[in-house]
Scaffold this motif. Structure first.
Motif, PDB file in Angstrom:
ATOM      1  N   LEU A  76      61.152 -54.574  94.078  1.00  0.00           N
ATOM      2  CA  LEU A  76      60.591 -54.049  92.835  1.00  0.00           C
ATOM      3  C   LEU A  76      60.383 -55.171  91.829  1.00  0.00           C
ATOM      4  CD1 LEU A  76      59.726 -51.702  91.001  1.00  0.00           C
ATOM      5  CD2 LEU A  76      62.144 -51.429  90.363  1.00  0.00           C
ATOM      6  N   ARG A  77      61.334 -56.087  91.779  1.00  0.00           N
ATOM      7  CA  ARG A  77      61.216 -57.231  90.871  1.00  0.00           C
ATOM      8  C   ARG A  77      59.973 -58.057  91.211  1.00  0.00           C
ATOM      9  NH1 ARG A  77      65.161 -59.533  87.934  1.00  0.00           N
ATOM     10  NH2 ARG A  77      66.786 -58.531  89.193  1.00  0.00           N
ATOM     11  N   THR A  78      59.753 -58.295  92.507  1.00  0.00           N
ATOM     12  CA  THR A  78      58.588 -59.061  92.937  1.00  0.00           C
ATOM     13  C   THR A  78      57.285 -58.348  92.563  1.00  0.00           C
ATOM     14  OG1 THR A  78      59.816 -60.038  94.783  1.00  0.00           O
ATOM     15  CG2 THR A  78      57.410 -60.068  94.924  1.00  0.00           C
ATOM     16  N   GLN A  79      57.257 -57.033  92.774  1.00  0.00           N
ATOM     17  CA  GLN A  79      56.068 -56.249  92.409  1.00  0.00           C
ATOM     18  C   GLN A  79      55.785 -56.351  90.915  1.00  0.00           C
ATOM     19  OE1 GLN A  79      56.647 -52.201  93.707  1.00  0.00           O
ATOM     20  NE2 GLN A  79      56.905 -52.783  95.868  1.00  0.00           N
ATOM     21  N   GLN A  80      56.844 -56.255  90.115  1.00  0.00           N
ATOM     22  CA  GLN A  80      56.655 -56.301  88.667  1.00  0.00           C
ATOM     23  C   GLN A  80      56.273 -57.710  88.202  1.00  0.00           C
ATOM     24  OE1 GLN A  80      59.633 -54.328  86.290  1.00  0.00           O
ATOM     25  NE2 GLN A  80      59.454 -52.421  87.449  1.00  0.00           N
ATOM     26  N   ASP A  81      56.832 -58.734  88.839  1.00  0.00           N
ATOM     27  CA  ASP A  81      56.426 -60.117  88.535  1.00  0.00           C
ATOM     28  C   ASP A  81      54.922 -60.290  88.754  1.00  0.00           C
ATOM     29  OD1 ASP A  81      58.817 -61.355  87.717  1.00  0.00           O
ATOM     30  OD2 ASP A  81      59.446 -61.727  89.778  1.00  0.00           O
ATOM     31  N   ASP A  82      54.447 -59.804  89.901  1.00  0.00           N
ATOM     32  CA  ASP A  82      53.026 -59.945  90.229  1.00  0.00           C
ATOM     33  C   ASP A  82      52.156 -59.186  89.234  1.00  0.00           C
ATOM     34  OD1 ASP A  82      53.626 -61.528  92.397  1.00  0.00           O
ATOM     35  OD2 ASP A  82      53.499 -59.895  93.871  1.00  0.00           O
ATOM     36  N   ALA A  83      52.553 -57.959  88.928  1.00  0.00           N
ATOM     37  CA  ALA A  83      51.763 -57.128  88.019  1.00  0.00           C
ATOM     38  C   ALA A  83      51.686 -57.752  86.630  1.00  0.00           C
ATOM     39  CB  ALA A  83      52.363 -55.724  87.943  1.00  0.00           C
ATOM     40  N   ILE A  84      52.809 -58.242  86.135  1.00  0.00           N
ATOM     41  CA  ILE A  84      52.850 -58.829  84.782  1.00  0.00           C
ATOM     42  C   ILE A  84      52.015 -60.106  84.717  1.00  0.00           C
ATOM     43  CG2 ILE A  84      54.370 -59.952  83.101  1.00  0.00           C
ATOM     44  CD1 ILE A  84      56.554 -57.909  84.035  1.00  0.00           C
ATOM     45  N   GLN A  85      52.167 -60.974  85.721  1.00  0.00           N
ATOM     46  CA  GLN A  85      51.409 -62.225  85.706  1.00  0.00           C
ATOM     47  C   GLN A  85      49.909 -61.976  85.877  1.00  0.00           C
ATOM     48  OE1 GLN A  85      53.657 -65.948  87.197  1.00  0.00           O
ATOM     49  NE2 GLN A  85      54.363 -64.310  88.534  1.00  0.00           N
ATOM     50  N   ALA A 235      55.502 -61.230  74.612  1.00  0.00           N
ATOM     51  CA  ALA A 235      56.708 -61.300  75.446  1.00  0.00           C
ATOM     52  C   ALA A 235      56.445 -60.600  76.772  1.00  0.00           C
ATOM     53  CB  ALA A 235      57.890 -60.652  74.731  1.00  0.00           C
ATOM     54  N   LEU A 236      57.137 -61.052  77.822  1.00  0.00           N
ATOM     55  CA  LEU A 236      57.008 -60.473  79.158  1.00  0.00           C
ATOM     56  C   LEU A 236      58.277 -59.694  79.490  1.00  0.00           C
ATOM     57  CD1 LEU A 236      55.523 -63.550  81.095  1.00  0.00           C
ATOM     58  CD2 LEU A 236      54.383 -61.967  79.504  1.00  0.00           C
ATOM     59  N   SER A 237      58.110 -58.485  80.026  1.00  0.00           N
ATOM     60  CA  SER A 237      59.282 -57.627  80.211  1.00  0.00           C
ATOM     61  C   SER A 237      59.220 -56.791  81.485  1.00  0.00           C
ATOM     62  CB  SER A 237      59.415 -56.681  79.007  1.00  0.00           C
ATOM     63  OG  SER A 237      60.465 -55.756  79.188  1.00  0.00           O
ATOM     64  N   TYR A 238      60.335 -56.798  82.246  1.00  0.00           N
ATOM     65  CA  TYR A 238      60.511 -55.832  83.325  1.00  0.00           C
ATOM     66  C   TYR A 238      60.738 -54.446  82.705  1.00  0.00           C
ATOM     67  CZ  TYR A 238      61.468 -59.780  86.529  1.00  0.00           C
ATOM     68  OH  TYR A 238      61.385 -60.933  87.277  1.00  0.00           O
ATOM     69  N   SER A 239      60.524 -53.408  83.492  1.00  0.00           N
ATOM     70  CA  SER A 239      60.684 -52.046  82.962  1.00  0.00           C
ATOM     71  C   SER A 239      62.096 -51.739  82.441  1.00  0.00           C
ATOM     72  CB  SER A 239      60.257 -51.012  84.011  1.00  0.00           C
ATOM     73  OG  SER A 239      60.900 -51.233  85.247  1.00  0.00           O
ATOM     74  N   PRO A 240      63.186 -52.224  83.079  1.00  0.00           N
ATOM     75  CA  PRO A 240      64.516 -51.899  82.533  1.00  0.00           C
ATOM     76  C   PRO A 240      64.819 -52.578  81.188  1.00  0.00           C
ATOM     77  CG  PRO A 240      64.671 -52.561  84.841  1.00  0.00           C
ATOM     78  CD  PRO A 240      63.303 -52.924  84.380  1.00  0.00           C
ATOM     79  N   GLN A 241      63.996 -53.537  80.803  1.00  0.00           N
ATOM     80  CA  GLN A 241      64.238 -54.256  79.553  1.00  0.00           C
ATOM     81  C   GLN A 241      63.619 -53.569  78.342  1.00  0.00           C
ATOM     82  OE1 GLN A 241      62.707 -58.133  81.467  1.00  0.00           O
ATOM     83  NE2 GLN A 241      64.230 -58.879  80.024  1.00  0.00           N
ATOM     84  N   ILE A 242      62.799 -52.543  78.580  1.00  0.00           N
ATOM     85  CA  ILE A 242      62.122 -51.857  77.480  1.00  0.00           C
ATOM     86  C   ILE A 242      62.992 -50.696  77.015  1.00  0.00           C
ATOM     87  CG2 ILE A 242      60.000 -50.722  76.738  1.00  0.00           C
ATOM     88  CD1 ILE A 242      58.654 -52.046  79.210  1.00  0.00           C
ATOM     89  N   LEU A 243      63.442 -50.772  75.775  1.00  0.00           N
ATOM     90  CA  LEU A 243      64.379 -49.787  75.239  1.00  0.00           C
ATOM     91  C   LEU A 243      63.686 -48.853  74.249  1.00  0.00           C
ATOM     92  CD1 LEU A 243      67.461 -52.115  74.623  1.00  0.00           C
ATOM     93  CD2 LEU A 243      66.739 -50.982  76.743  1.00  0.00           C
ATOM     94  N   GLU A 244      64.419 -47.805  73.875  1.00  0.00           N
ATOM     95  CA  GLU A 244      63.911 -46.840  72.883  1.00  0.00           C
ATOM     96  C   GLU A 244      63.639 -47.556  71.572  1.00  0.00           C
ATOM     97  OE1 GLU A 244      64.274 -43.115  72.762  1.00  0.00           O
ATOM     98  OE2 GLU A 244      64.693 -42.894  74.885  1.00  0.00           O
ATOM     99  N   ALA A 259      52.818 -58.369  70.888  1.00  0.00           N
ATOM    100  CA  ALA A 259      52.483 -57.540  72.044  1.00  0.00           C
ATOM    101  C   ALA A 259      53.511 -57.749  73.150  1.00  0.00           C
ATOM    102  CB  ALA A 259      51.082 -57.869  72.556  1.00  0.00           C
ATOM    103  N   LEU A 260      53.624 -56.746  73.996  1.00  0.00           N
ATOM    104  CA  LEU A 260      54.571 -56.777  75.106  1.00  0.00           C
ATOM    105  C   LEU A 260      53.806 -56.535  76.397  1.00  0.00           C
ATOM    106  CD1 LEU A 260      57.649 -56.871  75.772  1.00  0.00           C
ATOM    107  CD2 LEU A 260      57.666 -54.375  75.508  1.00  0.00           C
ATOM    108  N   VAL A 261      53.982 -57.437  77.368  1.00  0.00           N
ATOM    109  CA  VAL A 261      53.347 -57.260  78.680  1.00  0.00           C
ATOM    110  C   VAL A 261      54.385 -56.677  79.628  1.00  0.00           C
ATOM    111  CG1 VAL A 261      52.105 -58.333  80.579  1.00  0.00           C
ATOM    112  CG2 VAL A 261      51.805 -59.210  78.263  1.00  0.00           C
ATOM    113  N   THR A 262      54.092 -55.503  80.158  1.00  0.00           N
ATOM    114  CA  THR A 262      54.981 -54.778  81.047  1.00  0.00           C
ATOM    115  C   THR A 262      54.310 -54.615  82.409  1.00  0.00           C
ATOM    116  OG1 THR A 262      54.140 -52.532  80.668  1.00  0.00           O
ATOM    117  CG2 THR A 262      55.606 -53.459  78.978  1.00  0.00           C
ATOM    118  N   PRO A 263      55.030 -54.102  83.407  1.00  0.00           N
ATOM    119  CA  PRO A 263      54.387 -53.870  84.710  1.00  0.00           C
ATOM    120  C   PRO A 263      53.216 -52.893  84.630  1.00  0.00           C
ATOM    121  CG  PRO A 263      56.772 -53.810  84.910  1.00  0.00           C
ATOM    122  CD  PRO A 263      56.487 -53.856  83.454  1.00  0.00           C
ATOM    123  N   SER A 264      53.187 -52.061  83.592  1.00  0.00           N
ATOM    124  CA  SER A 264      52.112 -51.070  83.442  1.00  0.00           C
ATOM    125  C   SER A 264      50.938 -51.580  82.626  1.00  0.00           C
ATOM    126  CB  SER A 264      52.673 -49.802  82.778  1.00  0.00           C
ATOM    127  OG  SER A 264      53.731 -49.261  83.539  1.00  0.00           O
ATOM    128  N   GLY A 265      51.085 -52.765  82.034  1.00  0.00           N
ATOM    129  CA  GLY A 265      50.014 -53.312  81.221  1.00  0.00           C
ATOM    130  C   GLY A 265      50.519 -53.849  79.891  1.00  0.00           C
TER     131      GLY A 265
END
Length: 277
Positions: A76-85, A235-244, A259-265
């Motif tokens: 999952l980490r690898t997938q999110q790295d690829d998506a964010i980059q 900033a670049l962020s994995y999904s678990p790093q995004i808080l309320e 702006a924040l770059v996440t795996p979703s955009g």
């Protein structure tokens, strides 16, 4: 600060710090030095208590997020790295920038990978995807939150420090000092920032060393002195790093992001970020 931040609710400390901008009504009666000293001491003590509370809250959030990052599945980490980059490399604000500061990701710190972003800049400067850019990366100067951003031209310019984190040697192969971004004649367009936790209000929680907030404040002062526009903060962020929203405690010294770059955009936060989407 960089532009107006939206949807942010001020903390108790932020509200109390704004009070100091107003002057109290001057009394016509003489005030003893002792009374003034006691009042100042009480205010200082209260402010310190607020800071202490915030620092304790930050430690709790850091501990929680670290556990979440450690528990991430490697695939999952690898997938999110690829998506964010991929998102960064295709973003118009990245393609159009000419000078940027970017962090060098460290696997042991569970940071979002930036190796492909840096390689794309340094190895293929004339490609159609990435216009020629000048990049500066962090070099930790000491243990007192002092950090410099030095120019590199190749990935080979990076060496492992005592903590096995890649950073530029302060002197290049020819024995010349590397260009420091604080002495550069032209402004930085973009900052690509790491962090431990983020929210959609633009709050960023670092790892506790204060290196980035200290550096960013210094660069903002230089930009103001030079009459430059402040750089776009991303900033670049994995999904678990995004808080309320509002769950990250902040002090007046914390620098907010655009702006924040996440795996979703990309999550645009400030008006200037919305304009660039």
């Amino acid at each position: 600060m960089i532009g107006a931040r939206v949807f942010c609710i001020p903390t108790a400390l932020e509200r109390s710090s704004s009070v100091s901008l107003f002057f109290a009504k001057i009394s016509t009666r003489p005030v003893s030095r002792l009374s003034t000293t006691v009042a100042m001491s009480t205010t200082t003590s209260k402010r310190q208590e607020e800071f202490d509370t915030i620092f304790k809250q930050k430690r709790v959030v850091r501990s929680t997020v670290r556990k979440s990052l450690k528990a991430m599945d490697p695939s999952l980490r690898t997938q999110q790295d690829d998506a964010i980059q991929n998102t960064v490399l295709e973003a118009p604000w990245f393609k159009s920038c000419r000078r940027l500061c970017a962090y060098i990701s460290c696997k042991s710190l569970n940071e979002v990978d930036t190796s492909r972003i840096l390689s794309n800049i340094l190895q293929y400067p004339d490609s159609n995807t990435v216009a020629e850019k000048k990049v500066y990366v962090p070099w930790v100067e000491d243990k007192n939150s002092n950090m410099r951003m030095l120019h590199i031209s190749h990935m080979d310019d990076l060496v492992a420090n005592s903590m096995n984190i890649l950073e530029p040697a302060p002197v290049d192969a020819q024995g010349n000092d590397r260009e420091d971004v604080m002495q550069a004649d032209e402004p930085i367009d973009l900052f690509i920032l790491p962090g431990l936790a983020f929210d959609r209000c633009g709050r960023r929680l670092g790892r506790g060393g204060g290196y980035y907030d200290t550096f960013l404040k210094r660069y903002q002062d230089r930009a103001k002195e030079k009459n430059w526009s402040n750089p776009f903060m991303v900033a670049l962020s994995y999904s678990p790093q995004i808080l309320e929203d509002g769950s990250i405690p902040v002090t007046p010294n914390d620098v907010l992001i655009d702006a924040l770059v996440t795996p979703s955009g990309v999550v645009p936060i400030t008006p200037r970020a919305i304009e660039r989407m």
